[in-house]
Design an enzyme around this catalytic site. Sequence first.
Site, PDB file in Angstrom:
ATOM      1  N   ASP A  81       0.801  -1.235   0.000  1.00  0.00           N
ATOM      2  CA  ASP A  81       0.000   0.000   0.000  1.00  0.00           C
ATOM      3  C   ASP A  81       0.830   1.281   0.000  1.00  0.00           C
ATOM      4  OD1 ASP A  81       0.696  -0.917   2.575  1.00  0.00           O
ATOM      5  OD2 ASP A  81      -0.882   0.257   3.533  1.00  0.00           O
TER       6      ASP A  81
ATOM      7  N   GLU B  97      -0.565  -2.319   5.157  1.00  0.00           N
ATOM      8  CA  GLU B  97       0.353  -2.259   6.304  1.00  0.00           C
ATOM      9  C   GLU B  97       0.228  -0.922   7.007  1.00  0.00           C
ATOM     10  OE1 GLU B  97       3.522  -1.112   8.731  1.00  0.00           O
ATOM     11  OE2 GLU B  97       3.215  -0.210   6.775  1.00  0.00           O
TER      12      GLU B  97
HETATM   13 ZN    ZN Z   1       4.889   3.604   6.306  1.00  0.00          ZN
HETATM   14 ZN    ZN Z   2       6.267   1.066   5.345  1.00  0.00          ZN
END
Ligand code: ZN
Ligand code: ZN
Length: 400
Positions: free
Chosen positions: A73, A131
Amino acid sequence: MTRQNRSVTLDELYRDLHSHPELSFEEIRTAAIAAAELRAAGFDVLEGIGTTGVVGVLRNGNGPTVLLRADMDALPVLEETGLPYASTTSGVMHACGHDVHVACLIGASRELAATRADWSGTVVAVFQPAEEVGRGAQAMLDDGLYERVPMPDVVLGQHVGPAPAGMVGAHPGAAFASADSIDITVRGRGGHGSRPETTIDAIVIASAIVGRLQTIVSREIAPQETAVLTVGRMNAGTKNNIIPDSAELGLTIRSYHEKVRGHILAAIERMVRAESAASGAPDPAIVPAESFPVTVNDSVATERTMAAFRSAFGEEAVLDPGQVSGSEDVGLLATAANAPLVYWILGGAHPETYFTAANAGTIERDIPSNHSAHFAPEMQPTLIRGVAALVIATREWLRS
Ligand code: ZN
Ligand code: ZN
């Protein structure tokens, strides 16, 4: 998809990923590229795990199972790097370098598949969503990751950061801080500012809580420990002569030990409830928002992997970055498998610029850090080193 038949070079792949960043749980294009590349390399591929997660499995005879993880991401940042391959999506940027992680894991998957005559075991390549919001790893686990792919004997991964390109290294033990974000709503009873006796003043309760919370780190945590508790947000009221019926607080908490983290979270709950009770107020709402556990590198596995790096890259190319105050959710994949984790830092800064800044003592000013609108890893040797690190670490664990 209109992907060329010829295999794209890693540089092309990286530039393409960098210019097409996608936010957490929206990594549709990135996931499709990862899946296509894994298939082309000969992996069995599962898609849509934990929303957009992709997993490739390469079974190659008896031997250990090694899980390699890359997060996919990007962030809501307006890119200011001026790169020719800068983001084409305004307000979204690969400002944390997860495009480096994706490109390197694709490169390593290609290489491990091409050299499969030299090793035996199973490689599991995980492309993880989300994440940045601390939910992607858990989403993949909740979606049955380990019911669908072999349980790993070791979990490996890397994060690009502002160290000189070409360098790698992991800190054994607690390597990345835990991070918890908590939203609190203090409830009272609203009324006229001239008649406090008819109200329970949520602003007064919230103020008392903010003061009281300062005693957790200073009075309840041992001085040898590192912990941070910040109230970064406090919202209440609309008008000077109205006592509001609620007040909101936003907290962030960091620490390097699960025990310390647990103590702080419990103390927050105790104090917030007690301050509300002290005023005869209704129960407050205490809602965990984002949550990252402490990222703990297994000491033995880390030393083994760093030794492999030292003999491949030379002593001077392997560093111990120390404890990083940022946070990660990769540890969840290791914890759920009861497997050791080795998660290392991959240097991405222009080496000359870095060393000049280091000598001048201006690294903080001159070397953009992750999440900065100017974060722009040197494409090479970062990618080559990142691929090599994944392959060398994997081969250290597979049977040769
Ligand atoms: Zn980050
Ligand atoms: Zn990262």
